[in-house]
Write a protein that holds these residues in place. Sequence first.
Motif, short mmCIF file in Angstrom:
data_model
loop_
_atom_site.label_atom_id
_atom_site.label_comp_id
_atom_site.label_asym_id
_atom_site.label_seq_id
_atom_site.Cartn_x
_atom_site.Cartn_y
_atom_site.Cartn_z
N ASN A 66 23.40 17.94 4.74
CA ASN A 66 22.56 19.09 3.95
C ASN A 66 21.97 19.85 4.64
OD1 ASN A 66 23.34 17.37 1.85
ND2 ASN A 66 21.34 16.04 1.62
N ALA A 67 21.55 19.66 5.90
CA ALA A 67 20.91 20.81 6.78
C ALA A 67 21.92 22.07 6.87
CB ALA A 67 20.54 20.50 8.00
N GLU A 91 12.62 22.03 -5.60
CA GLU A 91 13.39 21.23 -6.59
C GLU A 91 14.66 20.94 -5.69
OE1 GLU A 91 14.27 19.64 -10.25
OE2 GLU A 91 12.33 20.35 -9.40
N VAL A 92 15.25 21.95 -5.22
CA VAL A 92 16.71 21.67 -4.42
C VAL A 92 16.29 20.90 -3.44
CG1 VAL A 92 18.28 22.82 -3.02
CG2 VAL A 92 17.49 24.16 -4.92
N ASN A 93 15.24 20.78 -2.66
CA ASN A 93 14.76 19.96 -1.59
C ASN A 93 14.73 18.62 -2.01
OD1 ASN A 93 15.14 21.96 0.36
ND2 ASN A 93 12.84 22.13 0.13
N PHE A 97 17.06 15.66 -0.54
CA PHE A 97 16.42 14.45 -0.07
C PHE A 97 17.03 13.15 -0.78
CE2 PHE A 97 13.14 17.34 1.81
CZ PHE A 97 13.71 17.82 2.84
N TRP A 98 16.86 13.31 -1.94
CA TRP A 98 16.98 12.05 -2.82
C TRP A 98 18.68 11.75 -2.63
CZ3 TRP A 98 21.04 11.91 -6.74
CH2 TRP A 98 20.91 10.64 -7.53
N ALA A 162 22.37 21.67 -3.93
CA ALA A 162 22.08 20.31 -4.50
C ALA A 162 23.05 19.78 -5.04
CB ALA A 162 20.72 20.09 -5.29
N ASP A 163 23.84 20.58 -5.98
CA ASP A 163 25.04 20.10 -6.71
C ASP A 163 26.19 19.80 -5.66
OD1 ASP A 163 24.28 20.72 -9.55
OD2 ASP A 163 23.68 22.59 -8.68
N PHE A 164 26.34 20.54 -4.59
CA PHE A 164 27.61 20.33 -3.73
C PHE A 164 27.18 19.05 -2.97
CE2 PHE A 164 29.97 24.09 -3.45
CZ PHE A 164 29.18 24.91 -4.25
N SER A 165 25.74 18.57 -2.70
CA SER A 165 25.41 17.57 -2.07
C SER A 165 25.72 16.32 -2.86
CB SER A 165 23.97 17.42 -1.66
OG SER A 165 23.40 18.44 -0.85
N ILE A 166 25.25 16.26 -4.19
CA ILE A 166 25.42 14.99 -4.89
C ILE A 166 26.78 14.75 -5.66
CG2 ILE A 166 24.39 13.94 -7.02
CD1 ILE A 166 21.70 15.53 -6.31
#
Length: 208
Positions: A66-67, A91-93, A97-98, A162-166
Amino acid sequence: MKLYVFPPSPRAFKVLALANHLGLGYELKIVDLTKGEQLRPEFVALNPNKKMPVLEDDGFVLWESNAILQYLAEKRPGSGLLPSDSRQRAEVNRWQFWEIANWDPACATLAFERLVKPLLGLGEPDKAKLKEAEANFQRYADVLNGNLEHRKFVAGDALTVADFSIGAWLNLAERAYYPVDGRQEIRRWHSALMEMPAWRKSIAAPPV
Ligand SMILES: N[C@@H](CCC(=O)N[C@@H](CS)C(=O)NCC(=O)O)C(=O)O
């Protein structure tokens, strides 16, 4: 810029998909986890955790997926993928983090037990771990689905890192039997991600 990745992993996928989406040039450095390449001294010198993904950019070395996503997004501020407004950024963070605290462990356990173990001949799935991961997945999938009921993407109505992460984990939903059923907002949102050319291109990233 070099990206050290094991492409079949969602943690690699999120980095590759974002780099492709932003049109950033990179050299692909495969770290084949099935051959233990993360243990090679030259790789450990980059990441002492002995884990991929790792980014190397003109002497700057960064690990933690995520970093890396945030670093890549900073290269294209106009993309809006990492907003500069402090509340939108928070909100993105929050969701990144979630993801690393909750979503990643649940999804990774289901993927490891149901997909990686049979593929690599690592023995039978651990039933207790599966039960716990399933319960966690359901709990967090409800949170994600509820969030997506009133917004198009995870952090609002615009696509962000965040969409990429989740979303990366959901590429394995069928193969790792994630219990997504009945969560229509997650399905709607992940289908939209799958429509993105960079998403599809990254799923088809060269196998190891
Ligand atoms: N929190 C880290 C996790 C990285 C991670 O766990 N990578 C795994 C593969 S998906 C790995 O390289 N494992 C090798 C090992 O543990 O030996 C991130 O998001 O970058």
